[in-house]
Write a protein that holds these residues in place. Structure first.
Motif, PDB file in Angstrom:
ATOM      1  N   UNK A  48      55.510  -5.679 -64.677  1.00 35.75           N
ATOM      2  CA  UNK A  48      56.499  -4.826 -65.072  1.00 35.75           C
ATOM      3  C   UNK A  48      55.974  -3.329 -65.494  1.00 35.75           C
ATOM      4  N   UNK A  49      54.867  -3.381 -66.280  1.00 32.57           N
ATOM      5  CA  UNK A  49      54.826  -1.890 -66.858  1.00 32.57           C
ATOM      6  C   UNK A  49      54.027  -1.088 -65.603  1.00 32.57           C
ATOM      7  N   UNK A  50      53.529  -1.629 -64.623  1.00 32.25           N
ATOM      8  CA  UNK A  50      52.787  -0.906 -63.596  1.00 32.25           C
ATOM      9  C   UNK A  50      53.851  -0.409 -62.528  1.00 32.25           C
ATOM     10  N   UNK A  51      54.797  -1.496 -62.444  1.00 35.00           N
ATOM     11  CA  UNK A  51      55.591  -1.238 -61.238  1.00 35.00           C
ATOM     12  C   UNK A  51      57.165  -1.117 -61.497  1.00 35.00           C
ATOM     13  N   UNK A  52      57.432  -1.170 -62.545  1.00 37.19           N
ATOM     14  CA  UNK A  52      58.775  -0.888 -63.155  1.00 37.19           C
ATOM     15  C   UNK A  52      59.002   0.191 -63.841  1.00 37.19           C
ATOM     16  N   UNK A  53      57.810   0.775 -64.482  1.00 33.33           N
ATOM     17  CA  UNK A  53      57.783   2.037 -65.135  1.00 33.33           C
ATOM     18  C   UNK A  53      56.781   3.030 -64.662  1.00 33.33           C
ATOM     19  N   UNK A  54      56.859   4.302 -65.155  1.00 31.88           N
ATOM     20  CA  UNK A  54      55.867   5.087 -64.686  1.00 31.88           C
ATOM     21  C   UNK A  54      54.836   5.320 -65.628  1.00 31.88           C
TER      22      UNK A  54
ATOM     23  N   UNK B 192      45.974  -2.177 -74.332  1.00 30.31           N
ATOM     24  CA  UNK B 192      46.526  -1.312 -73.605  1.00 30.31           C
ATOM     25  C   UNK B 192      46.680  -1.802 -71.966  1.00 30.31           C
ATOM     26  N   UNK B 193      47.479  -1.511 -71.324  1.00 32.69           N
ATOM     27  CA  UNK B 193      47.777  -1.446 -69.710  1.00 32.69           C
ATOM     28  C   UNK B 193      47.106  -0.494 -68.845  1.00 32.69           C
ATOM     29  N   UNK B 194      46.374  -0.600 -67.943  1.00 27.59           N
ATOM     30  CA  UNK B 194      45.527   0.518 -66.967  1.00 27.59           C
ATOM     31  C   UNK B 194      45.784   0.181 -65.648  1.00 27.59           C
ATOM     32  N   UNK B 195      46.225   1.179 -64.572  1.00 23.14           N
ATOM     33  CA  UNK B 195      46.319   0.892 -63.234  1.00 23.14           C
ATOM     34  C   UNK B 195      45.065   1.412 -62.741  1.00 23.14           C
ATOM     35  N   UNK B 196      44.580   0.752 -61.998  1.00 20.49           N
ATOM     36  CA  UNK B 196      43.254   1.143 -61.301  1.00 20.49           C
ATOM     37  C   UNK B 196      43.252   1.335 -59.956  1.00 20.49           C
ATOM     38  N   UNK B 197      42.856   2.439 -59.124  1.00 20.30           N
ATOM     39  CA  UNK B 197      42.873   2.671 -57.950  1.00 20.30           C
ATOM     40  C   UNK B 197      41.716   2.615 -57.166  1.00 20.30           C
ATOM     41  N   UNK B 198      41.693   1.818 -56.348  1.00 18.87           N
ATOM     42  CA  UNK B 198      40.127   1.757 -55.333  1.00 18.87           C
ATOM     43  C   UNK B 198      40.349   2.208 -54.121  1.00 18.87           C
ATOM     44  N   UNK B 199      41.407   2.698 -53.544  1.00 19.74           N
ATOM     45  CA  UNK B 199      41.540   3.398 -52.192  1.00 19.74           C
ATOM     46  C   UNK B 199      43.127   3.966 -52.040  1.00 19.74           C
ATOM     47  N   UNK B 200      43.127   5.028 -51.258  1.00 18.61           N
ATOM     48  CA  UNK B 200      44.472   5.816 -51.002  1.00 18.61           C
ATOM     49  C   UNK B 200      45.036   5.033 -50.231  1.00 18.61           C
TER      50      UNK B 200
ATOM     51  N   UNK C 248      60.742   7.028 -68.914  1.00 15.14           N
ATOM     52  CA  UNK C 248      60.922   7.035 -70.434  1.00 15.14           C
ATOM     53  C   UNK C 248      59.683   6.989 -71.083  1.00 15.14           C
ATOM     54  N   UNK C 249      59.568   7.822 -72.244  1.00 13.06           N
ATOM     55  CA  UNK C 249      58.215   7.692 -72.999  1.00 13.06           C
ATOM     56  C   UNK C 249      58.109   6.133 -73.722  1.00 13.06           C
ATOM     57  N   UNK C 250      59.401   5.632 -74.040  1.00 14.51           N
ATOM     58  CA  UNK C 250      59.134   4.425 -74.772  1.00 14.51           C
ATOM     59  C   UNK C 250      58.161   3.402 -73.820  1.00 14.51           C
ATOM     60  N   UNK C 251      58.318   3.596 -72.640  1.00 13.41           N
ATOM     61  CA  UNK C 251      57.149   2.566 -71.906  1.00 13.41           C
ATOM     62  C   UNK C 251      55.782   2.793 -72.141  1.00 13.41           C
ATOM     63  N   UNK C 252      55.279   4.053 -72.368  1.00 15.35           N
ATOM     64  CA  UNK C 252      54.256   4.413 -72.871  1.00 15.35           C
ATOM     65  C   UNK C 252      53.751   3.739 -74.173  1.00 15.35           C
ATOM     66  N   UNK C 253      54.630   3.404 -74.906  1.00 13.06           N
ATOM     67  CA  UNK C 253      54.249   2.830 -76.224  1.00 13.06           C
ATOM     68  C   UNK C 253      53.796   1.272 -75.689  1.00 13.06           C
ATOM     69  N   UNK C 254      54.492   0.764 -74.723  1.00 11.92           N
ATOM     70  CA  UNK C 254      54.169  -0.565 -74.475  1.00 11.92           C
ATOM     71  C   UNK C 254      53.000  -0.668 -73.666  1.00 11.92           C
ATOM     72  N   UNK C 255      52.668   0.411 -72.793  1.00 15.80           N
ATOM     73  CA  UNK C 255      51.278   0.634 -72.233  1.00 15.80           C
ATOM     74  C   UNK C 255      49.961   0.316 -73.330  1.00 15.80           C
ATOM     75  N   UNK C 256      50.578   1.165 -74.213  1.00 19.80           N
ATOM     76  CA  UNK C 256      49.436   1.573 -75.031  1.00 19.80           C
ATOM     77  C   UNK C 256      48.915   0.363 -76.165  1.00 19.80           C
TER      78      UNK C 256
ATOM     79  N   UNK D  46      52.040   4.192 -66.293  1.00 13.03           N
ATOM     80  CA  UNK D  46      50.484   3.976 -66.064  1.00 13.03           C
ATOM     81  C   UNK D  46      50.365   4.746 -64.723  1.00 13.03           C
ATOM     82  N   UNK D  47      51.456   5.492 -64.272  1.00 11.37           N
ATOM     83  CA  UNK D  47      51.185   6.630 -63.470  1.00 11.37           C
ATOM     84  C   UNK D  47      50.979   6.137 -61.830  1.00 11.37           C
ATOM     85  N   UNK D  48      51.734   5.140 -61.408  1.00  9.77           N
ATOM     86  CA  UNK D  48      51.796   4.603 -60.169  1.00  9.77           C
ATOM     87  C   UNK D  48      51.881   6.008 -59.331  1.00  9.77           C
ATOM     88  N   UNK D  49      52.910   6.730 -59.471  1.00  7.26           N
ATOM     89  CA  UNK D  49      53.501   7.872 -58.389  1.00  7.26           C
ATOM     90  C   UNK D  49      52.296   9.001 -58.392  1.00  7.26           C
ATOM     91  N   UNK D  50      51.638   9.091 -59.338  1.00  6.56           N
ATOM     92  CA  UNK D  50      50.669  10.160 -59.429  1.00  6.56           C
ATOM     93  C   UNK D  50      49.188   9.516 -58.656  1.00  6.56           C
TER      94      UNK D  50
END
Length: 345
Positions: free
Chosen positions: A129-135, A99-107, A88-96, A137-141
């Motif tokens: 919560x924001x990274x692993x209970x919502x999408x 803000x919260x950012x998920x950073x990838x360093x390896x596959x 749901x888009x509502x979690x994007x408001x929480x992210x912003x 920050x784009x974990x699945x992407x």
């Protein structure tokens, strides 16, 4: 005319301006809902369940109790995640808001299983919560093909109504049975996210503090070895910065009371504060400070259903070394002083 009293109030309390953009007001409302859910929703659900029994709506509680009995094992069997709610888009408001950012360093290979260790706990685990209970920050992407669940204290799954609410976000109890069930699912790509420091670590969640409760934590290491799941350290920069906490150094009477209550109840009670909804001087709303959650490189683990103490020690040290490397490598990007290092407790 403005009285002296009004001037003193204005100096003591910094009110939010009247022309705050609507989007920021929505962000604040969403985070307020999240803080309320974290702090008050479980006891309210328990009280509501009991009160309904003494009203003409008593059948609601009775029917729910029957459902609860039938559904008792669901949290430990993968829960009941509702992907639509997580997207749901509502979690994007929480992210912003932060803000919260998920950073990838390896596959992360979707054919393998993983145990992700999240550090630090912080006060309310906003990053986890924001990274692993919502999408939001784009974990699945970032990590396609992975199915992930965040583990939470089993205590909260004993609260009627509330248990269904948190299961919809993919939360499952933080016990061996629940984690093992997830890692045994066929097909690979199964991920359990464990906030390793747990409730005790919240008592060390002070701004500028980099204490990690890990020195004696080997249960998650054993879990990973028993299931052949690779270990992945995560450090969430800024997690400890979004709240202030009353000084509670070890050895003080306050810390003693907090630790005793934590042993009795299973949850910690940090005396935290930050800002309010309409003013910036005090309250239980988190500060708008960035949280950057950095996912480290996987540590390969060979499956062994009966790991030895020596094997546990080896992987435990390897994990601590990798977490330290992750922290040192990225701390300069997120405003951490060069002479600051992780302190393992």
């Amino acid at each position: 005319m403005v009285s002296d009293f009004d001037l003193r109030v204005e100096i003591l309390i910094c009110f939010a301006p009247a022309d705050v953009p609507l989007v920021r007001r929505i962000q604040t409302a969403v985070v307020l809902q999240w803080v309320f859910s974290f702090l008050a929703l479980a006891p309210i659900c328990i009280i509501l369940f009991l009160l309904l029994l003494f009203t003409r709506f008593w059948l609601i509680s009775v029917l729910y109790a029957i459902w609860w009995y039938i559904d008792w094992d669901t949290p430990s069997r993968g829960g009941r995640k509702v992907p639509f709610l997580c997207r749901m888009r509502v979690w994007e408001y929480m992210r912003d808001y932060f803000p919260i950012k998920l950073v990838k360093t390896a596959d992360l290979d979707p054919r393998k299983n993983y145990v992700l260790g999240f550090h630090p706990h912080g006060v309310l685990v906003a990053g986890a919560f924001t990274n692993f209970c919502t999408e939001a920050t784009g974990f699945s992407k970032l990590f396609p093909g992975l199915r992930y669940n965040l583990l939470m204290l089993p205590l909260w799954f004993r609260a009627p109504f509330f248990r269904d609410y948190i299961m919809s976000a993919g939360l499952v109890p933080s016990d061996k049975e629940s984690a093992s069930y997830l890692l045994r699912r066929k097909g690979g790509g199964n991920v359990v996210v464990i906030v390793v420091g747990g409730a005790p670590e919240a008592l060390d969640a002070h701004p500028g503090d980099y204490t990690v409760h890990l020195a004696n934590k080997k249960g998650f290491i054993k879990l990973a070895i028993e299931h052949g799941a690779d270990l992945v350290p995560i450090y969430s920069f800024g997690e400890n910065e979004v709240f202030d906490q009353v000084e509670n150094r070890r050895g003080t009477w306050l810390r003693y009371i907090q630790e005793r209550l934590q042993c009795i109840m299973g949850i910690s009670l940090p005396l935290f504060h930050a800002r309010g909804v309409f003013q910036y001087s005090f309250g239980l709303m988190p500060y708008r400070k960035p949280i950057n959650t950095v996912v480290g490189r996987p540590i390969p683990v060979e499956k062994n259903k009966k790991p030895t103490a020596e094997e546990l020690d080896v992987f435990h040290q390897r994990y601590m070394d990798e977490l330290s490397r992750l922290f040192e490598e990225h701390k300069g990007n997120y405003g951490v002083a060069e002479d600051s290092h992780l302190l393992f407790q």
